[in-house]
Design a protein around this motif. Structure first.
Motif, PDB file in Angstrom:
ATOM      1  N   GLU A 106     -56.099   8.600   6.883  1.00 44.16           N
ATOM      2  CA  GLU A 106     -56.824   9.393   5.902  1.00 44.16           C
ATOM      3  C   GLU A 106     -57.950   8.507   5.386  1.00 44.16           C
ATOM      4  O   GLU A 106     -57.802   7.779   4.385  1.00 44.16           O
ATOM      5  CB  GLU A 106     -55.894   9.876   4.792  1.00 44.16           C
ATOM      6  CG  GLU A 106     -54.835  10.839   5.331  1.00 44.16           C
ATOM      7  CD  GLU A 106     -53.918  11.405   4.269  1.00 44.16           C
ATOM      8  OE1 GLU A 106     -54.195  11.194   3.061  1.00 44.16           O
ATOM      9  OE2 GLU A 106     -52.924  12.074   4.637  1.00 44.16           O
ATOM     10  N   ALA A 107     -59.058   8.529   6.138  1.00 47.20           N
ATOM     11  CA  ALA A 107     -60.186   7.630   5.855  1.00 47.20           C
ATOM     12  C   ALA A 107     -60.837   8.015   4.530  1.00 47.20           C
ATOM     13  O   ALA A 107     -61.439   9.087   4.408  1.00 47.20           O
ATOM     14  CB  ALA A 107     -61.197   7.704   7.002  1.00 47.20           C
ATOM     15  N   LYS A 117     -59.281   2.520   3.681  1.00 46.72           N
ATOM     16  CA  LYS A 117     -60.727   2.384   3.529  1.00 46.72           C
ATOM     17  C   LYS A 117     -61.455   2.862   4.783  1.00 46.72           C
ATOM     18  O   LYS A 117     -61.160   2.440   5.901  1.00 46.72           O
ATOM     19  CB  LYS A 117     -61.091   0.926   3.252  1.00 46.72           C
ATOM     20  CG  LYS A 117     -62.580   0.652   3.070  1.00 46.72           C
ATOM     21  CD  LYS A 117     -63.112   1.290   1.807  1.00 46.72           C
ATOM     22  CE  LYS A 117     -64.579   0.918   1.578  1.00 46.72           C
ATOM     23  NZ  LYS A 117     -65.134   1.571   0.376  1.00 46.72           N
ATOM     24  N   ALA A 118     -62.410   3.766   4.600  1.00 47.53           N
ATOM     25  CA  ALA A 118     -63.172   4.300   5.725  1.00 47.53           C
ATOM     26  C   ALA A 118     -64.163   3.262   6.232  1.00 47.53           C
ATOM     27  O   ALA A 118     -64.842   2.601   5.432  1.00 47.53           O
ATOM     28  CB  ALA A 118     -63.904   5.571   5.302  1.00 47.53           C
ATOM     29  N   ASP A 119     -64.258   3.117   7.559  1.00 41.81           N
ATOM     30  CA  ASP A 119     -65.289   2.240   8.112  1.00 41.81           C
ATOM     31  C   ASP A 119     -66.602   3.010   8.162  1.00 41.81           C
ATOM     32  O   ASP A 119     -66.687   4.165   7.710  1.00 41.81           O
ATOM     33  CB  ASP A 119     -64.874   1.724   9.491  1.00 41.81           C
ATOM     34  CG  ASP A 119     -64.644   2.834  10.508  1.00 41.81           C
ATOM     35  OD1 ASP A 119     -65.225   3.926  10.357  1.00 41.81           O
ATOM     36  OD2 ASP A 119     -63.864   2.617  11.464  1.00 41.81           O
ATOM     37  N   SER A 120     -67.637   2.392   8.692  1.00 40.68           N
ATOM     38  CA  SER A 120     -68.964   3.022   8.676  1.00 40.68           C
ATOM     39  C   SER A 120     -68.976   4.345   9.443  1.00 40.68           C
ATOM     40  O   SER A 120     -69.608   5.322   9.020  1.00 40.68           O
ATOM     41  CB  SER A 120     -70.007   2.068   9.264  1.00 40.68           C
ATOM     42  OG  SER A 120     -69.656   1.691  10.588  1.00 40.68           O
ATOM     43  N   ILE A 125     -68.573  10.615   8.692  1.00 45.19           N
ATOM     44  CA  ILE A 125     -67.846  11.870   8.843  1.00 45.19           C
ATOM     45  C   ILE A 125     -67.521  12.467   7.475  1.00 45.19           C
ATOM     46  O   ILE A 125     -67.715  13.673   7.241  1.00 45.19           O
ATOM     47  CB  ILE A 125     -66.562  11.654   9.674  1.00 45.19           C
ATOM     48  CG1 ILE A 125     -66.926  11.301  11.116  1.00 45.19           C
ATOM     49  CG2 ILE A 125     -65.675  12.899   9.636  1.00 45.19           C
ATOM     50  CD1 ILE A 125     -65.732  11.002  11.999  1.00 45.19           C
ATOM     51  N   VAL A 126     -67.016  11.631   6.562  1.00 46.28           N
ATOM     52  CA  VAL A 126     -66.690  12.115   5.214  1.00 46.28           C
ATOM     53  C   VAL A 126     -67.947  12.637   4.522  1.00 46.28           C
ATOM     54  O   VAL A 126     -67.934  13.718   3.893  1.00 46.28           O
ATOM     55  CB  VAL A 126     -66.047  10.999   4.366  1.00 46.28           C
ATOM     56  CG1 VAL A 126     -65.770  11.502   2.947  1.00 46.28           C
ATOM     57  CG2 VAL A 126     -64.756  10.521   5.016  1.00 46.28           C
ATOM     58  N   ALA A 197     -61.333  11.912   4.887  1.00 43.05           N
ATOM     59  CA  ALA A 197     -61.249  12.696   6.125  1.00 43.05           C
ATOM     60  C   ALA A 197     -59.904  12.407   6.769  1.00 43.05           C
ATOM     61  O   ALA A 197     -59.544  11.251   6.992  1.00 43.05           O
ATOM     62  CB  ALA A 197     -62.382  12.335   7.083  1.00 43.05           C
ATOM     63  N   GLN A 198     -59.176  13.454   7.023  1.00 44.72           N
ATOM     64  CA  GLN A 198     -57.886  13.332   7.699  1.00 44.72           C
ATOM     65  C   GLN A 198     -58.169  13.253   9.200  1.00 44.72           C
ATOM     66  O   GLN A 198     -58.713  14.181   9.789  1.00 44.72           O
ATOM     67  CB  GLN A 198     -57.033  14.553   7.370  1.00 44.72           C
ATOM     68  CG  GLN A 198     -55.602  14.483   7.839  1.00 44.72           C
ATOM     69  CD  GLN A 198     -54.836  15.752   7.495  1.00 44.72           C
ATOM     70  OE1 GLN A 198     -55.435  16.810   7.283  1.00 44.72           O
ATOM     71  NE2 GLN A 198     -53.526  15.654   7.436  1.00 44.72           N
TER      72      GLN A 198
END
Length: 302
Positions: A106-107, A117-120, A125-126, A197-198
């Motif tokens: 779950e970014a 933590k979401a990467d770049s 996407i988020v 974003a899942q």
């Protein structure tokens, strides 16, 4: 240039052109179909997994979290968090060999737990979900150090008030959660905000390799089939057209220099046979004309 070529060579060139165009067109069509079928198959598998994880989240939010809310103030339990439950269930699933290379995340742009933590790439996407509220799902391929993966992503929004008990402000959050994760992230969320974003990732390198192998095998078979057709057409053309024409040409050349003992033999009833019959009638007429001419010349000499 074509005028200088023989009939067999012209047919061979024509068939080779048909081969090239046919294989190219069928190859492009086949590649498109195989890629689409592969993507559809992987999407179906990813949807099944992400729906399962969504069910785990829903179960946690509606039946686990409410029961443990009173205890969170004294002792924070990550098992009461929907993301944690879904992630842990998926990790259990990954212990099975067929799911070892699958991943779930779950970014999150502003997570409590840094493992989320979401990467770049995930951040884009988020942000795409945030900009386009009507966008419900995205799929695609991504290259990672371990190989190419197929991903499916859905937006995750804060849909329940109970989530804000931990993610509104640090002051309102359970002290035990602050002690565990600190105040650096996971706050200032609002109801209906898209915060993550899942995502489900499936290994794609092996699947793509199999698709490419299938593509090469099918194109090879089609090419072999076309080559066999070219050979058979040339064989038939040589036996049924070229050889009879050469025979007629040879007899016609003999007749043209006065050898009337040779004859045109119509071996078939097709156009080549009809041509031989026509030459045979012409030879007969020519022979009669020459006999008549000899008689006339003989009478003149008398």
């Amino acid at each position: 240039m074509l005028k200088k070529l023989k009939l067999k060579q012209k047919f061979t060139i024509l068939l080779l052109l048909i081969l090239i165009v046919g294989v190219s067109f069928s190859g492009i069509t086949l590649a498109t179909v195989l890629n689409q079928n592969t993507k559809d198959e992987m999407t179906a598998k990813a949807l099944s997994l992400i729906d399962t994880m969504s069910s785990v989240r829903e179960y946690t939010l509606t039946q686990i979290t409410p029961e443990l809310m009173d205890d969170i103030t004294t002792k924070f339990l990550p098992q009461a968090v929907a993301e944690y439950s879904a992630r842990e269930v998926f990790e259990i699933l990954r212990k099975r060999a067929e799911y070892r290379d699958f991943f779930y995340k779950e970014a999150t742009l502003n997570p409590t737990n840094l493992r989320d933590k979401a990467d770049s790439f995930e951040t884009r996407i988020v942000e795409g979900f945030r900009k386009n509220k009507n966008l419900k799902q995205v799929t695609g391929f991504r290259s990672l150090p371990g190989g190419d993966v197929f991903y499916l992503a859905r937006p995750l929004a804060v849909t329940k008030e109970i989530c804000l008990a931990c993610h509104s402000t640090p002051d309102a959050a359970p002290k035990t959660m602050i002690e565990r994760y600190g105040t650096a992230g996971g706050f200032n969320w609002h109801l209906n905000d898209i915060v993550a974003a899942q995502m489900v990732s499936l290994p794609a390198s092996g699947v793509i390799k199999k698709v490419n192998q299938s593509f090469l095998i099918i194109v090879g078979l089609v090419s072999a089939l076309f080559a066999a057709v070219i050979f058979l057409v040339n064989f038939f053309l040589n036996r049924e057209v070229v050889v009879p024409l050469k025979r007629i040409t040879r007899v016609a050349e003999e007749v043209s220099i006065g050898h009337m003992d040779v004859d045109f033999e119509p071996l078939t009833n097709d156009e080549i046979g009809n041509l031989a019959k026509a030459f045979k009638r012409m030879k007969r007429s020519l022979n009669m004309a020459m006999k008549t001419l000899r008689v006339i010349n003989h009478d003149r000499e008398l």
